[in-house]
Design a protein around this motif. Sequence first.
Motif, PDB file in Angstrom:
ATOM      1  N   GLN A   1       0.823  -1.211   0.000  1.00  0.00           N
ATOM      2  CA  GLN A   1       0.000   0.000   0.000  1.00  0.00           C
ATOM      3  C   GLN A   1       0.852   1.254   0.000  1.00  0.00           C
ATOM      4  N   THR A   2       1.979   1.208   0.696  1.00  0.00           N
ATOM      5  CA  THR A   2       2.888   2.352   0.726  1.00  0.00           C
ATOM      6  C   THR A   2       3.341   2.718  -0.677  1.00  0.00           C
ATOM      7  N   GLN A   3       3.700   1.710  -1.471  1.00  0.00           N
ATOM      8  CA  GLN A   3       4.155   1.976  -2.832  1.00  0.00           C
ATOM      9  C   GLN A   3       3.004   2.333  -3.765  1.00  0.00           C
ATOM     10  N   LEU A   4       1.864   1.715  -3.572  1.00  0.00           N
ATOM     11  CA  LEU A   4       0.696   2.068  -4.383  1.00  0.00           C
ATOM     12  C   LEU A   4       0.279   3.515  -4.134  1.00  0.00           C
ATOM     13  N   ASP A   5       0.342   3.939  -2.874  1.00  0.00           N
ATOM     14  CA  ASP A   5      -0.009   5.323  -2.547  1.00  0.00           C
ATOM     15  C   ASP A   5       0.988   6.304  -3.149  1.00  0.00           C
ATOM     16  N   GLY A   6       2.274   6.008  -3.024  1.00  0.00           N
ATOM     17  CA  GLY A   6       3.287   6.922  -3.545  1.00  0.00           C
ATOM     18  C   GLY A   6       3.318   6.980  -5.062  1.00  0.00           C
ATOM     19  N   THR A   7       3.178   5.828  -5.696  1.00  0.00           N
ATOM     20  CA  THR A   7       3.294   5.748  -7.151  1.00  0.00           C
ATOM     21  C   THR A   7       1.970   5.985  -7.855  1.00  0.00           C
ATOM     22  N   LEU A   8       0.961   5.201  -7.527  1.00  0.00           N
ATOM     23  CA  LEU A   8      -0.301   5.233  -8.263  1.00  0.00           C
ATOM     24  C   LEU A   8      -1.206   6.375  -7.792  1.00  0.00           C
ATOM     25  N   LYS A   9      -1.408   6.478  -6.487  1.00  0.00           N
ATOM     26  CA  LYS A   9      -2.239   7.559  -5.959  1.00  0.00           C
ATOM     27  C   LYS A   9      -1.587   8.910  -6.239  1.00  0.00           C
ATOM     28  N   GLY A  10      -0.272   8.973  -6.090  1.00  0.00           N
ATOM     29  CA  GLY A  10       0.432  10.217  -6.368  1.00  0.00           C
ATOM     30  C   GLY A  10       0.226  10.673  -7.800  1.00  0.00           C
ATOM     31  N   ALA A  11       0.402   9.762  -8.754  1.00  0.00           N
ATOM     32  CA  ALA A  11       0.201  10.104 -10.160  1.00  0.00           C
ATOM     33  C   ALA A  11      -1.249  10.478 -10.425  1.00  0.00           C
ATOM     34  N   PHE A  12      -2.170   9.757  -9.814  1.00  0.00           N
ATOM     35  CA  PHE A  12      -3.597  10.064  -9.973  1.00  0.00           C
ATOM     36  C   PHE A  12      -3.901  11.481  -9.501  1.00  0.00           C
ATOM     37  N   ASN A  13      -3.394  11.840  -8.331  1.00  0.00           N
ATOM     38  CA  ASN A  13      -3.646  13.179  -7.796  1.00  0.00           C
ATOM     39  C   ASN A  13      -3.093  14.269  -8.710  1.00  0.00           C
ATOM     40  N   VAL A  14      -1.880  14.060  -9.203  1.00  0.00           N
ATOM     41  CA  VAL A  14      -1.253  15.072 -10.059  1.00  0.00           C
ATOM     42  C   VAL A  14      -2.008  15.197 -11.382  1.00  0.00           C
ATOM     43  N   ILE A  15      -2.297  14.075 -12.006  1.00  0.00           N
ATOM     44  CA  ILE A  15      -2.980  14.111 -13.297  1.00  0.00           C
ATOM     45  C   ILE A  15      -4.384  14.690 -13.143  1.00  0.00           C
ATOM     46  N   SER A  16      -5.082  14.313 -12.080  1.00  0.00           N
ATOM     47  CA  SER A  16      -6.428  14.854 -11.845  1.00  0.00           C
ATOM     48  C   SER A  16      -6.409  16.369 -11.722  1.00  0.00           C
ATOM     49  N   SER A  17      -5.374  16.898 -11.082  1.00  0.00           N
ATOM     50  CA  SER A  17      -5.293  18.333 -10.853  1.00  0.00           C
ATOM     51  C   SER A  17      -4.893  19.103 -12.107  1.00  0.00           C
ATOM     52  N   VAL A  18      -4.067  18.515 -12.942  1.00  0.00           N
ATOM     53  CA  VAL A  18      -3.556  19.239 -14.112  1.00  0.00           C
ATOM     54  C   VAL A  18      -4.393  18.984 -15.364  1.00  0.00           C
TER      55      VAL A  18
END
Length: 253
Positions: A112-129
């Motif tokens: 979960q730590t890696q999923l949050d950093g990699t997948l959730k992180g990318a999701f948050n950035v892409i969603s915002s931009v």
Amino acid sequence: MISMNRTVLITGASEGLGAKIAQAYGAQGYNVIVNYFQNETAANEVVASIGNDQALALQADVRDKAQVAQLVASGKARFDRIDTVVNNALVGFKFDPVAQKKFEDLTWADHQTQLDGTLKGAFNVISSVYPILKTQKYGRIVNIGTNLFQNPVVPYHEYTTAKAALLGMTRNLAAEFGQYGITVNMVSGGLLKTTRASAVTTPEVFQMIAQSTPLQKVTTPDDVAQVVVFVGSEKAGGLTGQNITVDGGLTMN
């Protein structure tokens, strides 16, 4: 306010591969938003190496959607636009073949730590931009992957699984975003010599990789950064949904 040049946002850009990518974009005349999580001093050094008029350091934890939204808003306010996004941030992982847990010792929390950093992180950035890119009818999204899901020389289970999921996201977004002039690709490096995450890698592993690679060398952050700049540029307009591996031929698609 600068609006004549393209602007790139790079997550985890205070050191290692992210810093090299930031500097490579800066050398091409891009305005550069240098995102960092904790190391403000290093981020400011990257900005200084590019030029204070051309680059900006902004703190945000990519796992926090509100922080990411503020990151994107602040970057756009400074440079008037965002054209390219590089999802590079790596949260809490080191390429240590000795300390790496065997599968039987891993917990779901490790994954979960890696999923949050990699997948959730990318999701948050892409969603915002994404609204910005969609309105512009132009955008380049580059996700940083790994060649380990093609050739797990060392079974870094949780890291590799998260990066493989990011490739799935990459291709789904490419299929949907193309109609708006937005490309989405992945650039996957081999084990890089050397970043903070790979500093603990044993010399034996680096030597094994070099001997197994057609170019007889270990990939450097600069090798990957130059490809990321191309994929995230106007010149790569015909490229989307792809995973481009930069590892000296260790893996071949």
